[in-house]
Design an enzyme around this catalytic site. Sequence first.
Site, mmCIF file in Angstrom:
data_model
loop_
_atom_site.group_PDB
_atom_site.id
_atom_site.type_symbol
_atom_site.label_atom_id
_atom_site.label_comp_id
_atom_site.label_asym_id
_atom_site.label_seq_id
_atom_site.Cartn_x
_atom_site.Cartn_y
_atom_site.Cartn_z
ATOM 1 N N GLY A 61 0.821 -1.205 0.000
ATOM 2 C CA GLY A 61 0.000 0.000 0.000
ATOM 3 C C GLY A 61 0.849 1.246 0.000
ATOM 4 O O GLY A 61 2.047 1.188 0.306
ATOM 5 N N CYS A 88 5.243 -6.245 1.694
ATOM 6 C CA CYS A 88 5.627 -4.825 1.607
ATOM 7 C C CYS A 88 5.002 -4.041 2.776
ATOM 8 O O CYS A 88 5.394 -4.228 3.917
ATOM 9 C CB CYS A 88 5.247 -4.250 0.246
ATOM 10 S SG CYS A 88 6.081 -2.678 -0.112
ATOM 11 N N TYR A 89 3.999 -3.191 2.518
ATOM 12 C CA TYR A 89 3.336 -2.502 3.621
ATOM 13 C C TYR A 89 2.795 -3.516 4.620
ATOM 14 O O TYR A 89 2.793 -3.276 5.829
ATOM 15 C CB TYR A 89 2.191 -1.629 3.091
ATOM 16 C CG TYR A 89 1.495 -0.826 4.171
ATOM 17 C CD1 TYR A 89 1.884 0.475 4.457
ATOM 18 C CD2 TYR A 89 0.449 -1.375 4.919
ATOM 19 C CE1 TYR A 89 1.259 1.212 5.458
ATOM 20 C CE2 TYR A 89 -0.180 -0.652 5.917
ATOM 21 C CZ TYR A 89 0.231 0.639 6.185
ATOM 22 O OH TYR A 89 -0.391 1.361 7.180
ATOM 23 N N HIS A 178 7.697 -7.732 -3.569
ATOM 24 C CA HIS A 178 6.371 -8.118 -4.060
ATOM 25 C C HIS A 178 6.438 -9.463 -4.788
ATOM 26 O O HIS A 178 6.811 -9.515 -5.966
ATOM 27 C CB HIS A 178 5.822 -7.041 -5.004
ATOM 28 C CG HIS A 178 5.370 -5.805 -4.300
ATOM 29 N ND1 HIS A 178 4.065 -5.618 -3.891
ATOM 30 C CD2 HIS A 178 6.057 -4.697 -3.912
ATOM 31 C CE1 HIS A 178 3.956 -4.449 -3.284
ATOM 32 N NE2 HIS A 178 5.153 -3.869 -3.278
ATOM 33 N N GLU A 180 3.965 -11.197 -5.791
ATOM 34 C CA GLU A 180 2.815 -11.376 -6.674
ATOM 35 C C GLU A 180 3.084 -10.971 -8.116
ATOM 36 O O GLU A 180 2.349 -11.374 -9.028
ATOM 37 C CB GLU A 180 1.593 -10.610 -6.142
ATOM 38 C CG GLU A 180 1.699 -9.102 -6.147
ATOM 39 C CD GLU A 180 2.308 -8.518 -4.882
ATOM 40 O OE1 GLU A 180 1.932 -7.388 -4.510
ATOM 41 O OE2 GLU A 180 3.194 -9.177 -4.290
ATOM 42 N N ASP A 236 -17.072 -12.455 -21.598
ATOM 43 C CA ASP A 236 -17.699 -12.413 -20.274
ATOM 44 C C ASP A 236 -19.209 -12.606 -20.344
ATOM 45 O O ASP A 236 -19.767 -13.470 -19.661
ATOM 46 C CB ASP A 236 -17.377 -11.090 -19.577
ATOM 47 C CG ASP A 236 -15.885 -10.855 -19.432
ATOM 48 O OD1 ASP A 236 -15.131 -11.843 -19.485
ATOM 49 O OD2 ASP A 236 -15.474 -9.691 -19.287
ATOM 50 N N LYS A 378 -10.522 -12.819 -15.219
ATOM 51 C CA LYS A 378 -10.706 -13.029 -16.652
ATOM 52 C C LYS A 378 -10.199 -14.398 -17.104
ATOM 53 O O LYS A 378 -10.860 -15.077 -17.885
ATOM 54 C CB LYS A 378 -9.976 -11.928 -17.435
ATOM 55 C CG LYS A 378 -10.194 -11.965 -18.933
ATOM 56 C CD LYS A 378 -11.563 -11.422 -19.298
ATOM 57 C CE LYS A 378 -11.748 -11.295 -20.788
ATOM 58 N NZ LYS A 378 -13.002 -10.601 -21.147
#
Length: 522
Positions: A61, A88-89, A178, A180, A236, A378
Amino acid sequence: MTDSAVAPPEAILIVDFGSQVTQLIARRVREAGVYCEIVPFQSAAAAYDRLRPKGVILSGGPASVTDVAGPRAPQAMLDDAVPVFGICYGEQALAHQLGGTVVASHGGEFGRAFIDVVDDCGLFAGVWARGERHQVWMSHGDKVTALPSGYRTVATSDGAPFAAIADDVRRHYGVQFHPEVVHTPDGAKLIANFVLGVAGCAATWSMAGYRAAKVAAIRAQVGDAKVICGLSGGVDSSVAALLIHEAIGDALTCVFVDTGLLRAGEAEQVVSLFREHYHIPLIAVDASDAFLAALAGVTDPEAKRKAIGKTFIDVFDAEAGRIDGARFLAQGTLYPDVIESVSYAGGPSVTIKSHHNVGGLPERMNLALVEPLRELFKDEVRVLGRELGLTQAFVGRHPFPGPGLAIRIPGEVTRAKCDILRAADAVYLAEIRAAGLYDAIWQAFAVLLPVRTVGVMGDGRTYDYVCALRAVTSVDGMTADVYPFDAAFLSRVATRIVNEVAGINRVVYDYTSKPPGTIEWE
């Protein structure tokens, strides 16, 4: 934020502190075969009580834990026996709230960095070992300088003496980098280690299970009422329509609105697929005159989106009113749409572009919502589409924006410009397919620029439009790199477009990555 009939008993809760890449954490957890939810930190306590997760991940963040008003994790999460992984944060919040020290760093670390693994821990098991050096992606200013009781350092970097910390007894882990993002090559493995190893979740989240549970949930929600689905022809809404039709059959009616802003042949393909192949009740409306009239004289991108959204509501509302007994409206809302419509800070988030697929219609039409894809990303929708029998050629199509060609025509949109762009785009995509490159590209399209240039064709002077070509590669659409076509390919496409598409005499290629650009031009 989710349908309890779909959520499995094992889940990971992700507490969002406002990182731009929090969604990627959820994607990595899902890729490990485990269900998860993202919630803003303000509502994390309620979500924790409702979901009773097997593990908690604290996101990054932009704030500072040294600020008295900075975001905090609910203390109950840190005091319970549940495993916690701070990123991180999130690492800084973990350390700060449990008695460690966090200070502002004058240098910080941003971008690619390297960490040295100084000790083993459960988070690193089978991935990293003591004494190794690994690439990660950093983006932080503050840093931890003293650990809470029971914690130890397991990795360091030049800018962060506590680049990774661990308390194996409490099953608490924190990393300053990070994991991710794809720029941390082993990051997905570390997240899977936490989810499957530390938290002990079973990899049971699957589209087959989701399909069965969601069909049952739709039947329970709808009963004997009728459902209207706004069908755009994209992946979608098509997957949502097929899933609902499987649940309630012909109690579903799809409404397809041809806005005049679609790609070449798209309207005909949609009607053929749903009427003739799937035999789903379908109302098809050519409303191109209304949309182009609404766009006349409009040049601002946001104003275009709003004009298109309002016109769609008008047309859809008129058609839906002719369906007796309809009590539900189906939408192809995805999980990123849901997440992005809620600000972690409790106020308006920074808006890059307006989203028009969350809300809007229900208030005006007095219909309850059916959103069967609301929990999915997605890529998961594509997997579900294949599960439902859609071909790879269909579910693997490049993303196409809701406003269609209108945001690929900077400046005023006219029917003539749409026709020119449609033709150029069709040539470009045909050449990409012929070269066997379509599946290697995340998104490719042509743009008609509001620029006219002098050319020479057949010994005559021309003064026509410039066409820009765009093609990018991406894992998630949040960042993107330019696809490196060779010069011969681009020359071939340019030659075909100039020769075959009246109104274009010059072709350029967009070499801008995301960031700083966006994938679409508007």
